[in-house]
Design an enzyme around this catalytic site. Structure first.
Site, PDB file in Angstrom:
ATOM      1  N   THR A 140      -8.892   1.800  -9.629  1.00 13.64           N
ATOM      2  CA  THR A 140      -8.457   0.546  -9.001  1.00 13.64           C
ATOM      3  C   THR A 140      -8.636  -0.581 -10.014  1.00 13.64           C
ATOM      4  O   THR A 140      -9.467  -0.487 -10.914  1.00 13.64           O
ATOM      5  CB  THR A 140      -9.288   0.280  -7.724  1.00 13.64           C
ATOM      6  OG1 THR A 140      -9.139   1.387  -6.844  1.00 13.64           O
ATOM      7  CG2 THR A 140      -8.859  -0.977  -7.009  1.00 13.64           C
ATOM      8  N   GLY A 186     -14.011   1.171  -5.166  1.00 11.99           N
ATOM      9  CA  GLY A 186     -14.138   1.805  -3.840  1.00 11.99           C
ATOM     10  C   GLY A 186     -14.826   0.857  -2.873  1.00 11.99           C
ATOM     11  O   GLY A 186     -14.565  -0.350  -2.872  1.00 11.99           O
ATOM     12  N   THR A 209      -4.181  -0.024  -6.929  1.00 15.70           N
ATOM     13  CA  THR A 209      -4.920   1.231  -7.055  1.00 15.70           C
ATOM     14  C   THR A 209      -3.987   2.419  -7.205  1.00 15.70           C
ATOM     15  O   THR A 209      -2.819   2.359  -6.803  1.00 15.70           O
ATOM     16  CB  THR A 209      -5.825   1.428  -5.810  1.00 15.70           C
ATOM     17  OG1 THR A 209      -6.667   2.568  -6.014  1.00 15.70           O
ATOM     18  CG2 THR A 209      -5.026   1.623  -4.553  1.00 15.70           C
ATOM     19  N   ARG A 258       0.839  -1.191   0.000  1.00 11.93           N
ATOM     20  CA  ARG A 258       0.000   0.000   0.000  1.00 11.93           C
ATOM     21  C   ARG A 258       0.881   1.250   0.000  1.00 11.93           C
ATOM     22  O   ARG A 258       1.968   1.256   0.606  1.00 11.93           O
ATOM     23  CB  ARG A 258      -0.833  -0.034   1.278  1.00 11.93           C
ATOM     24  CG  ARG A 258      -1.803   1.124   1.484  1.00 11.93           C
ATOM     25  CD  ARG A 258      -3.010   0.968   0.674  1.00 11.93           C
ATOM     26  NE  ARG A 258      -4.111   1.831   1.114  1.00 11.93           N
ATOM     27  CZ  ARG A 258      -5.080   2.220   0.294  1.00 11.93           C
ATOM     28  NH1 ARG A 258      -5.081   1.872  -0.970  1.00 11.93           N
ATOM     29  NH2 ARG A 258      -6.066   2.958   0.738  1.00 11.93           N
ATOM     30  N   ASN A 266      -6.010   5.192  -6.552  1.00 10.22           N
ATOM     31  CA  ASN A 266      -7.164   5.824  -5.925  1.00 10.22           C
ATOM     32  C   ASN A 266      -8.166   6.310  -6.958  1.00 10.22           C
ATOM     33  O   ASN A 266      -8.887   5.512  -7.494  1.00 10.22           O
ATOM     34  CB  ASN A 266      -6.782   6.913  -4.933  1.00 10.22           C
ATOM     35  CG  ASN A 266      -7.951   7.251  -4.014  1.00 10.22           C
ATOM     36  OD1 ASN A 266      -8.814   6.397  -3.796  1.00 10.22           O
ATOM     37  ND2 ASN A 266      -8.015   8.456  -3.502  1.00 10.22           N
ATOM     38  N   SER A 305      -8.096   1.068   3.266  1.00  8.78           N
ATOM     39  CA  SER A 305      -8.472   0.691   1.894  1.00  8.78           C
ATOM     40  C   SER A 305      -9.695  -0.215   1.922  1.00  8.78           C
ATOM     41  O   SER A 305     -10.008  -0.833   2.936  1.00  8.78           O
ATOM     42  CB  SER A 305      -7.300  -0.057   1.261  1.00  8.78           C
ATOM     43  OG  SER A 305      -7.673  -0.647   0.041  1.00  8.78           O
ATOM     44  N   SER A 306     -10.372  -0.300   0.788  1.00 11.06           N
ATOM     45  CA  SER A 306     -11.472  -1.265   0.630  1.00 11.06           C
ATOM     46  C   SER A 306     -11.069  -2.462  -0.212  1.00 11.06           C
ATOM     47  O   SER A 306     -11.889  -3.350  -0.459  1.00 11.06           O
ATOM     48  CB  SER A 306     -12.672  -0.591  -0.052  1.00 11.06           C
ATOM     49  OG  SER A 306     -13.209   0.403   0.768  1.00 11.06           O
ATOM     50  N   ASP A 343      -7.499   8.681   0.908  1.00  8.31           N
ATOM     51  CA  ASP A 343      -8.108   7.569   1.641  1.00  8.31           C
ATOM     52  C   ASP A 343      -7.897   7.714   3.153  1.00  8.31           C
ATOM     53  O   ASP A 343      -8.466   6.953   3.938  1.00  8.31           O
ATOM     54  CB  ASP A 343      -7.554   6.222   1.155  1.00  8.31           C
ATOM     55  CG  ASP A 343      -8.381   5.644  -0.001  1.00  8.31           C
ATOM     56  OD1 ASP A 343      -9.444   6.202  -0.305  1.00  8.31           O
ATOM     57  OD2 ASP A 343      -7.958   4.635  -0.588  1.00  8.31           O
TER      58      ASP A 343
HETATM   59  N1  GLY Z   1      -8.269   3.667  -3.121  1.00  9.05           N
HETATM   60  C1  GLY Z   1      -9.219   2.652  -3.053  1.00  9.05           C
HETATM   61  C2  GLY Z   1      -9.017   1.750  -1.902  1.00  9.05           C
HETATM   62  O1  GLY Z   1      -7.897   1.468  -1.544  1.00  9.05           O
HETATM   63  O2  GLY Z   1      -9.981   1.313  -1.321  1.00  9.05           O
END
Ligand code: GLY
Length: 527
Positions: free
Chosen positions: A337, A429, A355, A55, A357, A406-407, A377
């Site tokens: 993403t 997202g 991602t 990340r 973003n 993050s998702s 985020d």
């Molecule tokens: N930027 C999208 C995520 O990491 O959820």
């Protein structure tokens, strides 16, 4: 890569580098990601069950109030301050060196070929370019030179048009030749830092040089006869899916006489609990205590399941475990993403979500690749909605070296013998979580084949805003009675174009079946 005899990690790494060229709106060298890996026992690696956290990371000069203090407009999305230290190159090289079998040059060649020889734009890319151009003002060649010249092909792109990116090709060639140093130090690193700082950012060469990849244990949880390997925090994906499924299993969801509307209600109520907890508790565990064990414990899941009223939905404050200071939050609707799923001839599997973003990230590009705007985020402004109407928990405030929540939900599902039965994940997202979850339920619970599981219409509820959003496939005449029954249960219905874009592989006795989400096009590679 698979045809060359490579394993799932080789194929995932090669594919991700190619995506950096052909999906520059979604992911790439300037972003970050998560990879969940399951490899069967072999003489080189042994049995591998791991996850890689690459990340993006807040720079050393980040502070919790950096977005409260700045006067730069759209600072967390469109300025140098939006850019977190990219992790993709380090993550992919780490994956390849530790779990792959092919050499770096071989694995990077397809991406270099795509960048030099070009690729034919598809409708998704053309539409993304058109949308980006609309945001760039009158002189994009002057304000966004690399984005304009290298990434957007200097203007409108039509489907079928050949697109090349020679500057990105030279960066990829540098990575092939020099590894990590080809990106995190030297010319490319200096260009990243100069560009970001000219746009008000605080990134330094040390931030790039110090970027660290982390191997972590996947979040392992059961559902029925299966074991899920999900991504732990700072992704919210694994915990939110685990909590949702754990609550569902403690309801009448799977009883033979439960109706479609009852199942839907129970799914939505479980999602609302899990998303409420996501907003309060989840953040980077290297900086705050994230109570993953509590949120996925039998006791807690049973308590949450008992709160569900089968005859009516509840007001938002009844969901999850609140603590003082947590606000309701809406979640970003990002499109920057991309997810890929791989399975190899030995049953090795990789689920990888990456991602930058938002679409084209910060819209700041360097040498043909876009820099992320992952700082958005984080919680950007305490107690106040940010540019996207988000109010978030303070646990997710920026700090030096911290990774934003993050998702992304790369997920591998194993059977009782530890064999891979499904690999899935999504872009979109917070809809990544609901999309991935529903597709896996379609396969595991409803017995659908891969194509139907991915194509079936989906719904989305993320607790806040308090709205149950339905895809077009659930808004037709055939589902009118279903919608009325949901309304009678108190759900406020809304609409949504797509609940994530899911890429799925299913493995059963008959073989391997892959499906790309028709919501974004594409076809599975391999066979
Ligand atoms: N930027 C999208 C995520 O990491 O959820």
């Amino acid at each position: 890569m698979l045809k060359l005899g490579g394993n799932a990690v080789d194929a995932a790494v090669a594919t991700s580098f190619v995506l950096s060229v052909v999906r520059p709106q979604s992911c790439g060298l300037g972003g970050g990601g998560f990879m969940v890996i399951s490899l069967p026992d072999d003489p080189t690696h042994g049995r591998v069950v791991t996850a890689i956290n690459y990340r993006e990371t807040a720079p050393a000069a980040a502070t919790p109030d950096m977005f409260e203090r700045t006067e730069i407009p759209n600072a967390s999305t469109r300025s140098g301050l939006a850019v977190a230290v990219p992790g993709t190159v380090a993550g992919l090289l780490h994956a390849l060196e530790t779990y792959g079998t092919l050499d770096r040059a071989t694995v990077l060649q397809p991406a270099i070929d795509a960048a030099v020889g070009g690729y034919d734009a598809d409708e998704t890319f053309a539409a993304s370019v058109a949308a980006a151009i609309g945001k760039l003002g009158d002189e994009p060649h002057a304000t966004h030179p690399s984005l304009w010249n290298d990434v957007l092909s200097r203007g409108a792109v039509t489907p079928g048009q050949r697109v090349r990116n020679l500057n990105q090709a030279s960066v990829l060639a540098g990575i092939a030749a020099h590894g990590r140093e080809g990106f995190y130090s030297g010319r490319v690193a200096r260009q990243i830092v100069d560009t970001v700082r000219k746009r008000g950012g605080v990134l330094t060469l040390d931030d790039l040089a110090n970027y660290k990849v982390a191997n972590v244990q996947p979040l392992e949880f059961g559902f029925g006869e299966w074991t899920f390997l999900g991504m732990p925090p700072p992704s919210s994906g694994g915990v939110t899916i685990a909590e949702t499924l754990g609550i569902l299993e403690r309801t009448t969801y799977n009883k033979a006489n439960t109706t479609r509307v009852e199942r839907t209600h129970l799914l939505v109520e479980s999602l609302k609990h899990a998303f409420a907890d996501r907003s309060v508790w989840l953040a980077d565990p290297a900086f705050v205590d994230v109570p993953v064990e509590m949120l996925t414990s039998d006791t807690y899941l049973s308590i949450r399941a008992a709160v569900i009223n089968p005859t009516h939905t509840l007001t938002p404050s009844n969901y999850g475990t609140r603590y003082e200071g947590a606000g309701l939050r809406a979640l970003p609707d990002d499109s920057g993403t991309s997810h890929l799923s791989v399975i190899d001839q030995w049953g090795g599997a990789v689920a990888c979500t990456e991602t930058i973003n938002l679409s084209f990230g910060s819209m700041i590009a360097v040498n043909g690749f876009c820099l992320n705007n992952e700082m958005d985020d984080f919680t950007t402004i305490r107690g106040k909605a940010n540019a996207f109407g988000l109010v978030q928990s303070d646990s997710n405030l920026p700090e030096p070296g911290k990774r934003p929540l993050s998702s992304m939900s790369p997920t591998i599902v194993l059977d009782a013998d530890g064999n891979v039965v499904a690999v899935a994940g999504a872009s979109g997202g917070p809809r990544i979580i609901t999309g991935t979850l529903q597709v896996l339920l379609n396969v595991l619970d409803r017995g659908m084949d891969a194509e139907h599981a991915v194509a079936s219409p989906r719904l989305h509820h993320q607790w806040s805003p308090d709205e149950l959003r339905l895809e077009p496939g659930l808004r037709g005449e055939a589902d009118a009675a279903f919608r009325e029954q949901l309304k009678a249960l108190g759900h406020k219905l809304g609409t949504i174009k797509s609940v994530g874009v899911v890429q799925l592989i299913v493995r059963d006795k008959e073989g391997i079946h892959a499906a790309c989400d028709p919501r974004k096009g594409g076809t599975p590679a391999g066979h």
